[in-house]
Structures are given as C-alpha cells and as structure tokens.
Write an enzyme that holds these catalytic residues in place. Structure first.
Site, PDB file in Angstrom:
ATOM      1  N   CYS A  12       0.821  -1.203   0.000  1.00  0.00           N
ATOM      2  CA  CYS A  12       0.000   0.000   0.000  1.00  0.00           C
ATOM      3  C   CYS A  12       0.863   1.264   0.000  1.00  0.00           C
ATOM      4  CB  CYS A  12      -0.980  -0.022   1.174  1.00  0.00           C
ATOM      5  SG  CYS A  12      -2.281   1.205   1.007  1.00  0.00           S
ATOM      6  N   GLU A  35      -2.328  -8.782   3.831  1.00  0.00           N
ATOM      7  CA  GLU A  35      -2.528  -9.175   5.235  1.00  0.00           C
ATOM      8  C   GLU A  35      -3.990  -9.074   5.651  1.00  0.00           C
ATOM      9  OE1 GLU A  35      -1.408  -6.355   4.176  1.00  0.00           O
ATOM     10  OE2 GLU A  35      -1.942  -4.704   5.505  1.00  0.00           O
ATOM     11  N   HIS A  42      -3.967  -4.919   0.318  1.00  0.00           N
ATOM     12  CA  HIS A  42      -3.451  -5.389   1.606  1.00  0.00           C
ATOM     13  C   HIS A  42      -3.537  -6.912   1.684  1.00  0.00           C
ATOM     14  CE1 HIS A  42      -2.808  -1.574   3.659  1.00  0.00           C
ATOM     15  NE2 HIS A  42      -3.820  -1.130   2.925  1.00  0.00           N
TER      16      HIS A  42
END
Lengths: 207, 251
Positions: free
Chosen positions: A77, A178, A176
């Site tokens: 990001c 994650e 993202h």
C-alpha cells in the site's frame, strides 16, 4: 528464515505482524539498519500519509538503506507508493526505486479513497503463484501507480492501474494481502518462498 | 469491479458483544473474538468493532481486545468508541486496527479529523454519524444518540469529508434495531453529497433490505449486527442473493 518488518510511523504494522504469525513466522519489527540488512525477507508496510512517512524515513536514514536492499522486499500500500519516485500526496519526493509517479484518483468518476474488495488480473511472477486471475483482494487507497512495464498485477477504478509492481528484488502491492483473507495469506506465503534474485544492476555494481 | 461490502458490527461492552434495540435494552450475544473469526470465515468483507461504553479507564482493555481479535482475523477491521485524540488512534492502530471510527469527538472538535487524516491518512479515518429524523429533517446526535444537536447530517458529512474523513458510517437511530430496513433517503442524500464511501447502518432485517441499501440508498457498504449475530440472515446466502440481483459482491 529471518523476516523483518520495517518499523516507521505508518499504521497497520501490527496487522502484517499478525498475518505472518498466522503463517507460523515470527517477524522482527525494527528500524535498526543492521537487523533490516541481515534479514532474508523484508516487508515495508504502510497505511498512512506519504510526506510524514518520507520525512520519518529520511530522519532515520532508512531511505537510502531501503533503496540498497538486495533481498526480496515487499512493499504494501503506502509502502508501494513510497517506492516510486514522487507522490501527489502532499507533493512528496519518494524513494525512486520505481520511476513511476503516484497520482490521486480523479474524483469525477469514482469515490476516493477506493475502499473494498476488488479483483486483480494480468498476474505475473511467483508472487501470485496459484492465485487465480480475477481473485478478490482488499484495497484502501486514494492514490495509485499507473499501469507500466513493472506491473505484475492490474486492477480498475475509473482507470486501469497497477495493483502490483516488481523490479529486481523489489515487489510491491497496492492492496493489503494481510487483510485479503485466504488469497492474501497465499500471496504472503509466496513472497516468503521467492527465490533470491540476482539483479543485473546490483551484480554489475558489485563486480 | 469494486464490490459492495457486507459488514457485521460487533458492539462491545465490558469485553462482550452486545446489541441494543434503539440503543437501549442491551443484552449479550457472544464473545467478540469468536464472532470476529466466525464472520471472517463466513465471507464478511470487513468488521466494525464499536466499544459502546468506552471510557479512559477502559482504554487499555479495549486495545487488548482489539489485539486479540486482530490476531484471529484476516479481513479489515475498524475500531470505534470513545476515540478523542491522535494518541487514542495510535494505540488502536498499534493494537491491530486497520481503520478507526470517530463520532462525538469529531463533532466537538472537527480539527481532530484533520489531524488524524494528516497523521495516518484519510483512508483510515471513518466518521460515524448517528442521525435521527426530527420534524422531517435529519440531525446529528452525539454520545451514543443521547445528545441532540442542531447540525444537519448532510452538512456534517460534507464538512467531515472536507476535513479529511475517508469514509462515512451512517446510522439511522430511527431505524436501528427495528429490522424495518435502512434509512434509504438520508443514506442516498449523503452518498450523493460526498465523494467518499458511505456505510449504511441501522434497520437491516431481511436480505431485500440490503438490496435497497445498495440501490435506492446508494450505499457502498451495509452494516448490521443482530441479524448476523442471531443467524437470521447468513452472510453466504445474503451474498448469493445480492449477486442474483446484479449487485457486485465478493463470493
């Protein structure tokens, strides 16, 4: 394997930490230059604002260190945007690993920031190994990197842009991983499994 | 194509998930960590975690709970409740929150929005607006709906976005807990007035209500609590239903 998350004044470092732990990896979160340089894999995360992040990196002398890294690095990001040459977010000079400029989405067509799950396509490199075309991942961003020769994943939001870029050992994704469920977890796993690249530039410089 | 988001909300009081009917008569419906994990596995696109009785003394408890939930889930996560400073936000982001939601403190001190956006970026600043229909106009209410203001919801949404809000979480108190459907008119009005995503909240009772929120209400995301907590609407079925109606969702 030693995995290091670069610690700086950007949010969501903890989320990346948690995601790695779910994969059974205990990362080191640090801004210590030696700890970063000696890692096998480095993650450069980020939710935040470009100019304050760059300011912090320069003060900590992490800017040059990141550019000189030779092991696989994954920017996430804001991390991806900071790897480019310049960001329109508060007119910020960035690290310049990629010569691209980071632009703000034009507001006429779409809501800014882009928030939510969207698909990625034209997937290249082993970072996206076993990830199907048009897989959904989670995006939160108001600025983007245009489609370019370094693109390894694309997405659309009014325009087609880079969801991922790669140059030598530097990988970066706008979304993202994650926070992108099972698919995101796989992408992080793929990053950890990437072969150590030999980069033409670095090889030449070292010889 | 960017998909419409389905967001279960975990209202938490003293470490337990609760859901009020019109913000009163709260009763416990489960462990927030278990619920969060369950929703992530069911295909929820995001979670919102609101500490509805947050006080300074309980701040530490909240951040510990946030860390526990964040460790278990692999989808985005917004935290709100009693946030009034950049320092509060720092602690929550460090605990694993991806976004933070500010309500009363932002109305009392609008500069807080600017400070947060400048420090952490607009994309992690959600402004929560509780609104109530009074004499045909939608006004902003504060302190969990207990304090009325003379600020119109549309005006506040616009100002919040100008100051740097990246998203609006709009709860209609008239509809919250009723299961009669979302407040479509005010949701659409705000969605058209601002150029950031709007999350519709309050009133979800059926799968059709979600269709309405995304079409007539022009919402980018829809949030609900009790219908998910009690299993009255199941997320996988809801998403299939929305897809059939031509609404882009992640399945």
């Amino acid at each position: 394997m030693k995995v290091t998350i670069i610690k700086y004044n950007a949010g969501n470092i903890r989320s990346v930490d948690f995601a790695l732990r779910r994969l059974g990896v205990e990362p080191l979160i640090t801004d210590n230059p030696n700890e970063i340089r000696s890692a096998d894999r480095i993650i450069f995360p980020g939710v935040g604002e470009a100019s304050s992040a760059m300011h912090y990196l320069r003060n900590q002398k992490l800017d040059k260190l990141i550019v000189d890294l030779k092991q696989p690095v994954l920017g996430i990001c804001l991390g991806m945007q900071l790897m480019c040459s310049h960001s329109e977010e508060n007119n910020t000079e960035c690290l310049g690993i990629f010569e691209q400029k980071v632009r703000r989405f034009p507001e006429m067509d779409v809501k800014v920031p882009k928030i939510g799950w969207d698909n990625i396509y034209s997937l290249k490199t082993d970072l996206f190994k076993d990830i199907p075309e048009r897989e959904y991942v989670y995006f939160v961003h108001g600025f983007y990197v245009e489609k370019c020769d370094y693109s390894i994943a694309l997405s659309e939001y009014g325009i087609e842009y880079s969801a991922g870029i790669q140059r030598n050992n530097f990988y970066a994704v706008q979304f993202h991983p994650e926070k992108s469920g099972v698919a995101g977890q796989k992408i992080i796993e793929n990053f950890l499994g990437l072969k150590q690249p030999l980069t033409e530039k670095k090889v030449a410089a070292n010889s | 194509m960017l998909t419409k988001r389905i967001i279960p909300c975990l209202d938490v009081k003293d470490g337990k998930t609760v859901k009020g009917i019109n913000f009163e008569n709260i009763k416990g419906v489960g462990d927030p960590v278990e619920l969060g994990k369950h929703y992530a596995e069911m295909g929820a696109d995001e979670l919102v975690f609101l500490d509805i009785t947050a006080t300074n003394e309980k701040r530490k408890t909240l951040s510990e709970l946030v860390a526990k939930i964040a460790a278990e889930i692999n989808i985005p996560f917004t935290v709100g409740g009693g946030i009034s400073s950049v320092e509060d936000v720092k602690i929550l982001l460090e605990s694993g929150a991806d976004k933070i939601s500010v309500n009363t403190a932002a109305v009392r001190n609008p500069q807080l929005i600017k400070e947060l956006a400048e420090t952490y970026g607009s994309q992690c600043v959600v402004i929560a607006i509780d609104t109530n229909l009074v004499d045909g106009k939608w006004y902003v209410f504060l302190n969990g709906g207990r304090v009325a203001t003379d600020i119109k919801a549309v005006d506040w949404a616009k100002k919040a976005v100008e100051l740097g809000a990246g998203e609006i979480l709009l709860t209609s108190m008239n509809h919250d807990g009723t299961k009669d459907g979302f407040a479509l008119d005010i949701t659409a009005a705000i969605s058209e007035a601002v150029n950031v995503p709007v999350i519709a909240s309050g009133g979800a009772g059926t799968m059709e209500h979600f269709v309405d929120a995304f079409t007539k209400g022009k919402a980018d995301a829809a949030l609900a609590a009790s219908i998910f907590h009690y299993g009255e609407v199941k997320i996988p079925e809801l998403k299939k239903f929305l897809a059939k109606q031509g609404i882009p969702v992640r399945i």
